[in-house]
Write an enzyme that holds these catalytic residues in place. Structure first.
Site, short mmCIF file in Angstrom:
data_model
loop_
_atom_site.label_atom_id
_atom_site.label_comp_id
_atom_site.label_asym_id
_atom_site.label_seq_id
_atom_site.Cartn_x
_atom_site.Cartn_y
_atom_site.Cartn_z
CG ASP A 230 41.17 36.12 36.01
OD1 ASP A 230 42.33 35.86 36.40
OD2 ASP A 230 40.81 37.27 35.67
CD1 TRP A 231 46.44 33.07 39.72
CD2 TRP A 231 45.50 32.68 37.73
NE1 TRP A 231 47.30 32.28 38.98
CE2 TRP A 231 46.75 32.02 37.77
CE3 TRP A 231 44.73 32.55 36.58
CZ2 TRP A 231 47.25 31.27 36.70
CZ3 TRP A 231 45.22 31.80 35.51
CH2 TRP A 231 46.45 31.18 35.58
#
Ligand code: BGC
Length: 759
Positions: A230-231
């Site tokens: 995930d970012w």
């Protein structure tokens, strides 16, 4: 493209660098090998393509307009795998047109608490429903040659402290509830990528959890695709590489790439881990290149499709005196800010810059002339007396009033959880006040998760549209005026009170730890087990017609757990209009040595029926439908016995039942030791006999008891007391030279062999 050749020619620095983003949304270019950057873009229910670099103080806005389809909270309620596959195909076409390699979705986390701020992006409280809706979505998108990213793996069930919190979950709960949907998706839809979440699982960041990414995802389930972070979810990059997290997103500006290189050079990290990650990035690139065809898509047609889908997702919660559908005659009033500016999507990374939006006020001219009063402001909480009075006056002079209400966007967004389940006070007051002056009130709801409805008994109809996408206003009118017949069913329970909910006592945890103390009892599994009343149960939804269920039949009365059981039944539309019914199959295990849910969903089918028409519905059940996750064998296990097959129109409206006896083909190896209680050995008849023989003959041989003492029954109170004693402790209570740790262990080994059938 010869991936192995490229890999062998790449330097360590190039390989490490390929495994992190080139910018916020793209992978890196490697000009020396003609490799271009490819784009990953949110997702899930529309394309949020943005070319901007991320600005730390602003939400990143999409730069390409796109069609916003209904969010997962709505599409799950369709209980229709084919419908969501159709939506996936449309999204795939859109991604091709926008040169998007991977659409970041679907989000399949389980709704552990109704307060999770991102529930609108997730499907359900039930893993089987979440899995199957996700499978439809993924198949649709990927059939168009575009990848998906199934997120957020795993146990990202809250937004509170999402980048720090550890979800502490026991093994059985983890596999039965929180990993099941991921497992089914991996095995049945082969997503191109999986997104590892921000949170920790039992203390370890999921991005660097070898247990989760390697042992479970790849080795146990056979996943071969790419895992992306995930970012901003990467902590220690070298641990991520070992765990097989392939791609760090977004760009790390070379920082963690350098760490990977340094760890390999110092001998702390085997280069093969970097090779494996780079190989999977190259494989993703190759998939994109060989599937990318570009093209364009018809935005108006997708808008029409969004309307059609939304109408099949809406759930009719109440319809007293058949208030709906409206016939369009008489004086109709539309009230509520959401009639004019519908709430149709959530906030955060899934927020779409829409091609167009249809409000109910826009669409209603297709059916009737209506008068309108806003009644409240979308983002306000406090009642505005002027707006309320105006709406009340209009309602007093109308034959029927439709109030468009729900939750403001500021209540449901990525990065925050709700504090309560209430609607804004201004909306509750508006509904109450209108209900006082008009008996014919219908409420249309726009919200991404369950809410409290204090006015529920005072209105005649409630239509839950959820966050129905950019065409939601059209879909609402199609349903209100009977062009479409509601057929959605709740994919989550609507509880009576927040404090009734399963995770209430450990909701978001303390500090950086949240204990999943409710175990497998999530959603309806909890309310059923505790025999609690709810506002609306899982699987519930009304129709303008009625359905009759009959003729349940099973392919066998008794099966082995390796067999497949076929269940069939007939559904008939006994009303006078066309309708769709989501037939639900639950399995119940009435007797089991572990505590199991009262029933669990293992099948659902949406059937379309003309008035008077009937259709046969078939379900196939395999081992999983009868299993629980056994922590001794770390696998699914069926305990021999009778299982009930329940066919329902909702989880609390079971129409047909039948039973099957299932024999287990798996033997759980037994290994008794001196710390077991006597009851463990006694529960196995031969074991009881062998143990008593050993003790009594030893004592007799030593002359401590006589054969006379052995006559007659053993005092049952003594037996009961003995039952809970550990075998070790018996040695302290019995004076004997022959009963020692060693001889007792030998006896227990013989008993274990007998129990395992080795003797
Ligand atoms: C979200 C993801 C999203 C990513 C990229 C993260 O904050 O959790 O769901 O795909 O950002 O926007």
């Amino acid at each position: 493209m010869n991936i192995e050749r490229i890999l062998s020619e790449m330097t360590l620095e190039e390989k490490a660098s390929l495994c992190s983003g080139g910018d916020f949304w793209r992978t890196k270019a490697l000009e020396r090998f003609d490799i271009e950057p490819i784009m990953l873009s949110d997702g899930p229910h529309g394309m949020r393509k943005t070319n901007r670099n991320h600005c730390p103080t602003q939400m990143d806005e999409a730069t390409a307009k796109a069609v916003c389809f209904p969010a997962a909270c709505a599409t799950a309620s369709s209980f229709d795998k084919n419908l969501i596959e159709k939506m996936g195909k449309a999204l795939g076409d859109g991604c091709q047109a926008e040169d998007i390699a991977v659409l970041l979705g679907p989000g399949i986390n389980i709704k552990r608490t109704p307060l999770c701020g991102r529930n609108f992006e997730y499907f359900s409280e039930d893993p089987h429903l979440a899995a199957n809706q996700a499978i439809g979505f993924i198949k649709g998108v990927q059939s168009k040659g575009v990848g998906t990213s199934v997120k957020h793996f795993a146990c990202n069930n809250q937004e509170t402290r999402r980048m720090a919190v550890s979800a502490n979950v026991d093994e059985r709960t983890l596999f039965e509830i929180y990993l099941t949907a991921f497992e089914e998706v991996v095995k049945n839809a082969k997503p191109w990528t999986i997104m590892a979440s921000y949170n920790r699982l039992n203390g370890t960041y999921t991005t660097q959890s070898k247990f989760l990414l390697k042992d479970v995802l790849r080795d146990k389930w056979g996943y071969e695709g790419l895992v992306v972070s995930d970012w901003g979810a990467v902590d220690e990059r070298e641990k991520c590489a070992v765990a097989t997290l392939d791609l760090q997103m977004p760009s790390c500006f070379g920082k963690t790439d350098a760490i990977l290189v340094q760890k390999v050079k110092s001998g702390e990290l085997d280069e093969k881990y970097v090779d494996d990650c780079a190989r999977r990035v190259l494989e993703l690139y190759e998939k994109y290149k060989s599937n990318h065809i570009g093209g364009d898509y018809d935005r108006s047609e997708h808008h029409r499709l969004a309307r059609e889908i939304a109408s099949q997702c809406a759930v009719l919660l109440k319809n007293e005196d058949k208030l709906l559908p409206l016939d369009g005659k008489g004086r109709v009033a539309f009230v509520g800010a959401f009639a004019k500016t519908p709430r149709f999507q959530g906030g955060g990374s899934s927020h779409i810059d829409c091609t167009e939006v249809t409000s109910a006020l826009d669409a209603v001219s297709e059916y009737a002339e209506v008068a309108f009063a806003p009644g409240f402001e979308a983002e306000s909480e406090a009642p505005d007396e002027t707006l309320i009075s105006e709406a009340v006056e209009l309602s007093r002079n109308s034959d029927v009033v439709v109030i468009f209400a729900g939750l403001p966007e500021s209540f449901e967004f990525e990065g925050g959880d709700r504090k309560h389940m209430d609607m804004p006070a201004c909306q509750n007051e508006l509904i109450e006040r209108i209900a006082e002056v008009n008996p014919n009130v219908a409420v249309v709801l726009h919200n991404g998760s369950p809410i409290m409805m204090p006015w529920r008994d005072k209105v005649k109809a409630i239509l839950e549209m959820y966050l129905g996408g950019q065409a939601v206003g059209g879909a609402a009118c199609d349903l209100l005026f009977g062009k479409e017949n509601p057929s959605g069913k709740l994919a989550e329970t609507f509880p009576l009170r927040h404090c009734d909910t399963p995770a209430y006592l450990n909701e978001f945890g303390v500090g950086d730890n949240v204990e999943y103390g409710e175990g497998v009892f999530v959603g309806y599994r909890w309310y059923d087990k505790r025999q609690m009343d709810v506002m609306y149960p899982f699987g519930f939804g009304l129709s303008y017609t009625q359905f009759e269920y009959s003729d349940i039949s099973l392919s066998a009365d008794e099966i082995n757990d390796t067999d497949t059981l076929t269940v069939s039944l007939t559904v008939r539309n006994t009303g006078d209009c066309f309708g769709r019914e989501a037939v639900q199959l639950y399995v119940s295990d009435p007797e089991c040595s572990v505590s199991r849910p009262v029933k669990e969903l293992f099948g659902y089918e949406k059937v379309a029926l003309k008035p008077g028409e009937s259709k046969k519905v078939f379900f196939k059940l395999g081992k999983r439908a009868f299993s629980y996750y056994n922590i001794d064998i770390h696998d699914w296990y069926v305990e021999d016995g009778r299982f009930d097959i329940l066919i329902g129109s909702s989880s609390r409206d079971i129409r047909l039942t039948a039973s099957v006896y299932v024999n287990s083909t798996t033997k759980i190896p037994v290994k008794f030791n001196i710390n077991n209680i006597i009851g463990d050995v006694f529960s196995f008849d031969e074991g009881k006999k062998m143990l008593l023989d050993f003790i009594l003959t030893t004592l007799e041989r030593e002359g401590r008891i006589s054969s006379k003492d052995l006559e007659g029954e053993i005092d049952p109170r003594l037996l009961c007391l003995f039952n809970d004693l550990s075998l070790r402790t018996t040695m302290d209570f019995i004076i004997s030279d022959g009963i020692t740790r060693e001889t007792l262990t030998e006896c227990l080994d013989r008993i274990s062999d007998a129990a395992n059938g080795l003797k």
